[in-house]
Design a protein around this motif. Structure first.
Motif, PDB file in Angstrom:
ATOM      1  N   SER A 111       0.752   3.994  -3.343  1.00 49.32           N
ATOM      2  CA  SER A 111       0.292   5.372  -3.169  1.00 49.32           C
ATOM      3  C   SER A 111       1.251   6.310  -3.899  1.00 49.32           C
ATOM      4  CB  SER A 111       0.252   5.737  -1.671  1.00 49.32           C
ATOM      5  OG  SER A 111       0.139   7.146  -1.542  1.00 49.32           O
ATOM      6  N   GLY A 112       0.673   7.163  -4.737  1.00 50.12           N
ATOM      7  CA  GLY A 112       1.500   8.135  -5.455  1.00 50.12           C
ATOM      8  C   GLY A 112       2.025   9.228  -4.543  1.00 50.12           C
ATOM      9  N   VAL A 113       1.551   9.239  -3.311  1.00 44.36           N
ATOM     10  CA  VAL A 113       2.056  10.182  -2.308  1.00 44.36           C
ATOM     11  C   VAL A 113       3.171   9.535  -1.495  1.00 44.36           C
ATOM     12  CG1 VAL A 113       1.438  11.501  -0.234  1.00 44.36           C
ATOM     13  CG2 VAL A 113      -0.110  11.458  -2.203  1.00 44.36           C
ATOM     14  N   TRP A 114       2.849   8.403  -0.867  1.00 42.86           N
ATOM     15  CA  TRP A 114       3.760   7.855   0.152  1.00 42.86           C
ATOM     16  C   TRP A 114       4.964   7.150  -0.429  1.00 42.86           C
ATOM     17  CZ3 TRP A 114       3.334  10.036   4.586  1.00 42.86           C
ATOM     18  CH2 TRP A 114       2.084  10.562   4.965  1.00 42.86           C
ATOM     19  N   ARG A 115       4.918   6.771  -1.705  1.00 43.94           N
ATOM     20  CA  ARG A 115       6.152   6.151  -2.223  1.00 43.94           C
ATOM     21  C   ARG A 115       7.272   7.166  -2.327  1.00 43.94           C
ATOM     22  NH1 ARG A 115       5.942   6.609  -8.076  1.00 43.94           N
ATOM     23  NH2 ARG A 115       3.822   7.156  -8.690  1.00 43.94           N
ATOM     24  N   PHE A 116       6.929   8.433  -2.127  1.00 45.49           N
ATOM     25  CA  PHE A 116       7.978   9.465  -2.074  1.00 45.49           C
ATOM     26  C   PHE A 116       8.248   9.915  -0.641  1.00 45.49           C
ATOM     27  CE2 PHE A 116       6.116   9.956  -6.355  1.00 45.49           C
ATOM     28  CZ  PHE A 116       7.266   9.807  -7.113  1.00 45.49           C
ATOM     29  N   ARG A 129       6.086   7.588  10.836  1.00 43.64           N
ATOM     30  CA  ARG A 129       6.592   6.219  10.720  1.00 43.64           C
ATOM     31  C   ARG A 129       5.624   5.423   9.837  1.00 43.64           C
ATOM     32  NH1 ARG A 129       6.736   6.590  16.272  1.00 43.64           N
ATOM     33  NH2 ARG A 129       5.105   5.001  16.373  1.00 43.64           N
ATOM     34  N   ASP A 130       6.138   4.424   9.141  1.00 48.19           N
ATOM     35  CA  ASP A 130       5.310   3.678   8.184  1.00 48.19           C
ATOM     36  C   ASP A 130       3.993   3.203   8.788  1.00 48.19           C
ATOM     37  OD1 ASP A 130       7.250   4.099   6.348  1.00 48.19           O
ATOM     38  OD2 ASP A 130       7.707   1.990   5.964  1.00 48.19           O
ATOM     39  N   GLU A 131       4.047   2.716  10.017  1.00 44.51           N
ATOM     40  CA  GLU A 131       2.824   2.138  10.604  1.00 44.51           C
ATOM     41  C   GLU A 131       1.805   3.197  11.011  1.00 44.51           C
ATOM     42  OE1 GLU A 131       5.868   1.903  11.702  1.00 44.51           O
ATOM     43  OE2 GLU A 131       5.993   2.380  13.842  1.00 44.51           O
ATOM     44  N   GLN A 132       2.187   4.462  10.966  1.00 43.72           N
ATOM     45  CA  GLN A 132       1.239   5.535  11.291  1.00 43.72           C
ATOM     46  C   GLN A 132       0.502   6.051  10.055  1.00 43.72           C
ATOM     47  OE1 GLN A 132       4.339   8.057  12.955  1.00 43.72           O
ATOM     48  NE2 GLN A 132       3.447   7.842  15.004  1.00 43.72           N
ATOM     49  N   ILE A 133       0.965   5.687   8.883  1.00 40.93           N
ATOM     50  CA  ILE A 133       0.467   6.294   7.651  1.00 40.93           C
ATOM     51  C   ILE A 133      -0.919   5.769   7.287  1.00 40.93           C
ATOM     52  CG2 ILE A 133       0.867   6.401   5.153  1.00 40.93           C
ATOM     53  CD1 ILE A 133       3.914   6.512   5.859  1.00 40.93           C
ATOM     54  N   MET A 134      -1.807   6.709   6.919  1.00 44.12           N
ATOM     55  CA  MET A 134      -3.157   6.378   6.470  1.00 44.12           C
ATOM     56  C   MET A 134      -3.246   6.652   4.974  1.00 44.12           C
ATOM     57  SD  MET A 134      -4.646   5.468   9.193  1.00 44.12           S
ATOM     58  CE  MET A 134      -6.083   5.168   8.201  1.00 44.12           C
ATOM     59  N   THR A 135      -3.345   5.593   4.208  1.00 39.93           N
ATOM     60  CA  THR A 135      -3.452   5.786   2.762  1.00 39.93           C
ATOM     61  C   THR A 135      -4.691   5.091   2.221  1.00 39.93           C
ATOM     62  OG1 THR A 135      -2.396   5.355   0.629  1.00 39.93           O
ATOM     63  CG2 THR A 135      -1.917   3.789   2.392  1.00 39.93           C
ATOM     64  N   PRO A 187       0.816  -1.241   0.000  1.00 37.77           N
ATOM     65  CA  PRO A 187       0.000   0.000   0.000  1.00 37.77           C
ATOM     66  C   PRO A 187       0.838   1.275   0.000  1.00 37.77           C
ATOM     67  CG  PRO A 187      -0.899  -1.573   1.572  1.00 37.77           C
ATOM     68  CD  PRO A 187       0.366  -2.178   1.045  1.00 37.77           C
ATOM     69  N   LEU A 188       1.932   1.313   0.732  1.00 38.78           N
ATOM     70  CA  LEU A 188       2.705   2.554   0.800  1.00 38.78           C
ATOM     71  C   LEU A 188       3.516   2.793  -0.477  1.00 38.78           C
ATOM     72  CD1 LEU A 188       4.004   2.782   4.476  1.00 38.78           C
ATOM     73  CD2 LEU A 188       1.866   3.579   3.470  1.00 38.78           C
ATOM     74  N   GLU A 189       3.712   1.770  -1.266  1.00 34.90           N
ATOM     75  CA  GLU A 189       4.457   1.956  -2.520  1.00 34.90           C
ATOM     76  C   GLU A 189       3.527   2.200  -3.701  1.00 34.90           C
ATOM     77  OE1 GLU A 189       7.265   2.508  -1.767  1.00 34.90           O
ATOM     78  OE2 GLU A 189       7.892   1.186  -0.154  1.00 34.90           O
ATOM     79  N   HIS A 241      -1.156  12.823  10.126  1.00 32.31           N
ATOM     80  CA  HIS A 241      -0.733  13.638  11.267  1.00 32.31           C
ATOM     81  C   HIS A 241      -1.819  13.668  12.340  1.00 32.31           C
ATOM     82  CE1 HIS A 241       0.093  17.574  13.393  1.00 32.31           C
ATOM     83  NE2 HIS A 241       1.167  16.861  13.626  1.00 32.31           N
ATOM     84  N   ALA A 242      -3.076  13.781  11.928  1.00 31.09           N
ATOM     85  CA  ALA A 242      -4.185  13.791  12.888  1.00 31.09           C
ATOM     86  C   ALA A 242      -4.182  12.507  13.711  1.00 31.09           C
ATOM     87  CB  ALA A 242      -5.517  13.942  12.143  1.00 31.09           C
TER      88      ALA A 242
END
Ligand SMILES: *Cc1c(COP(=O)(O)O)cnc(C)c1O
Ligand SMILES: [Zn+2]
Length: 464
Positions: free
Chosen positions: A66-71, A79-85, A62-64, A134-135
């Motif tokens: 995402s056109g946002v988070w892969r950057f 941290r990776d485990e905090q990311i909501m995509t 999922p993080l790769e 962040h929220a």
């Protein structure tokens, strides 16, 4: 300061910092906007943008995908485990020779960055995934925004998809397009319609979020801008890491302008690109504060010592005249852009220009974009109308390589589109004539025929 990522006042002469978990989004020392800042010496930014290509083979993660988070190495605050995509940012950089021709550019030189492909149909998702992350990091249970429509649609979809937070949305009365209102309601956001326009709603939501401790996702939120930087990374990627000559973007609250500028300043500072592209910001003529201040009054970033007196005088002048923003391009119908100082910094560092375009120019450009194969909403087409204008002025050369940002999807605002193509003078007048639009220069009208086989066949032979 020992944190790897933190918040910092945008004014170099102040430079006050705040920790990552501060949610006031305002400098405690001087009241200015904040940046998300990074201690790059202790982080590990990529040495070459080509390193991101290795992620293409990991698109099942999922993080790769995402056109946002892969950057994320270029905005490492979570941290990776905090990311909501929710899979945002899988968008398209499309060469358009028909739009190039319309704008007076040579073939192969104009590209459209189509952000309508995002889950909620606008570029806002690029920023929302970052703010939402962040929220979550600060443990928020409710998130709020004032919106001309797309921010609320985006917040609503993230809340619905993750079930982590309740969305509280403030809209002005009457000015929101149905496509966007439909999204907020359908995704279950608490929708508060106040009597007033966007600028009123924004002032209220800031008050209320402070009072009730609700997490604010409006574009004063610097984390949103971190996500929006990735639109530029994707453009560079699509151009095989070559820097285009121009980025042309519609200007509303100037979040994109600010984010794009920050993206390029950082890439240059990190040695990842040789120079920034030039930035053209396009206002609607009915909401042209940035154009007026930058081009007419000569307001400049000036190393952070911008002439605030001039800004205040302009705003007071609008108040005195009871001036209200007025454009069909509702997503940029904003007279008090909250990111003005950051946008000034962006155009300063990127050799920027600001222009205004009329609603007539916007709607004609929008029809040309759609005829070329990508549907966008009115505000988005301001970029193409602006490119055409800058080309006509000779500011942009016919052989320069330019990318126009199409910020939102065609179906966000079908009312304007249907009225533009309508053969009914009354519909045209009500929706477009009242905005000063005289003619639909590229209308594609429905053909009226009697319910008769021969007549229908005849009509098809004539028109197709
Ligand atoms: C929000 C929005 C804009 C304006 O972007 P800013 O970052 O506020 O300048 C333009 N177009 C669309 C479709 C939008 O949703
Ligand atoms: Zn400060």
């Amino acid at each position: 300061m020992t944190d790897l990522a933190y918040q910092r006042c945008i004014h170099p002469s102040c430079g006050a910092t705040a920790s990552l978990d501060d949610t006031s989004f305002q400098c405690a020392a001087c009241g200015s906007l904040m940046d998300v800042a990074y201690d790059w010496d202790r982080l590990h930014p990529p040495k070459n943008l080509r390193e991101f290509e290795a992620k293409w083979s990991r698109r099942s993660e999922p993080l790769e995908v995402s056109g946002v988070w892969r950057f994320r190495e270029l905005f490492p605050f979570a941290r990776d485990e905090q990311i909501m995509t929710i899979g945002e940012g899988q968008t398209l950089t499309q060469r358009s020779d028909s739009v190039a021709k319309f704008a007076g550019m040579n073939s192969g030189r104009l590209f459209l960055q189509y952000e309508g492909m995002n889950p909620s149909g606008s570029f806002k998702d690029n920023g929302m995934t970052a703010a939402f992350t962040h929220a979550r990091m600060v443990g928020a249970r409710r998130a709020a925004c004032a919106s001309t429509g797309n921010t609320s649609a985006s917040l609503a979809i993230y809340c619905a998809a993750t079930d982590l937070m309740r969305a509280v949305i403030f809209i002005g009365s009457g000015k929101i397009s149905y496509g966007k209102l439909a999204q907020a309601l359908d995704h279950g956001a608490l929708t508060v319609q106040i009597a007033g326009d966007f600028d009123d709603a924004l002032a209220r939501v800031q008050q209320i979020s402070k009072k009730l401790g609700i997490y604010l996702v409006n574009s004063v939120n610097p984390f949103r801008l971190e996500g929006q930087k990735t639109i530029m990374y994707r453009i560079l990627e699509a151009l095989r890491w070559e820097v285009p000559d121009w980025i042309v973007v519609p200007g509303g609250n100037l979040g994109n302008t600010s984010a794009f500028g920050k993206a390029f300043i950082e890439l240059v500072d990190l040695g990842l690109i040789p120079h920034a592209p030039r930035l053209a910001v396009i206002n609607a003529a009915g909401a042209n504060t940035f154009f007026q201040l930058y081009e007419r009054q000569g307001l400049r970033w000036n190393g952070g010592r911008l002439d605030q007196g001039r800004v205040d005088a302009y705003m007071h002048g609008m108040d005195a005249a009871n001036a209200r923003a007025n454009t069909l391009a509702s997503a940029i119908e904003i007279n008090r852009p909250v990111n003005l100082p950051k946008a000034l910094r962006a155009v300063d560092r990127c050799g920027g220009v600001v222009r205004e375009v009329t609603d007539q120019e916007i709607m004609d450009a929008k029809a040309k974009v759609a005829a070329g194969g990508l549907g966008c909403e009115p505000a988005s087409a301001a970029s193409v109308a602006g490119a055409k204008k800058l080309r006509a002025e000779g500011v942009i050369g016919a052989d320069e390589r330019i990318v126009c940002i199409l910020t939102g999807h065609q179906l966000k605002d079908p009312t304007a589109t249907v009225a533009y193509h309508s053969a009914d003078p009354k519909t045209f007048e009500e929706v477009l004539g009242t905005r000063g639009i005289r003619r639909a220069n590229f209308a594609n009208r429905a053909v009226q025929v009697p319910n008769d086989l021969d007549e229908i066949i005849k009509a098809i032979e004539v028109y197709a």
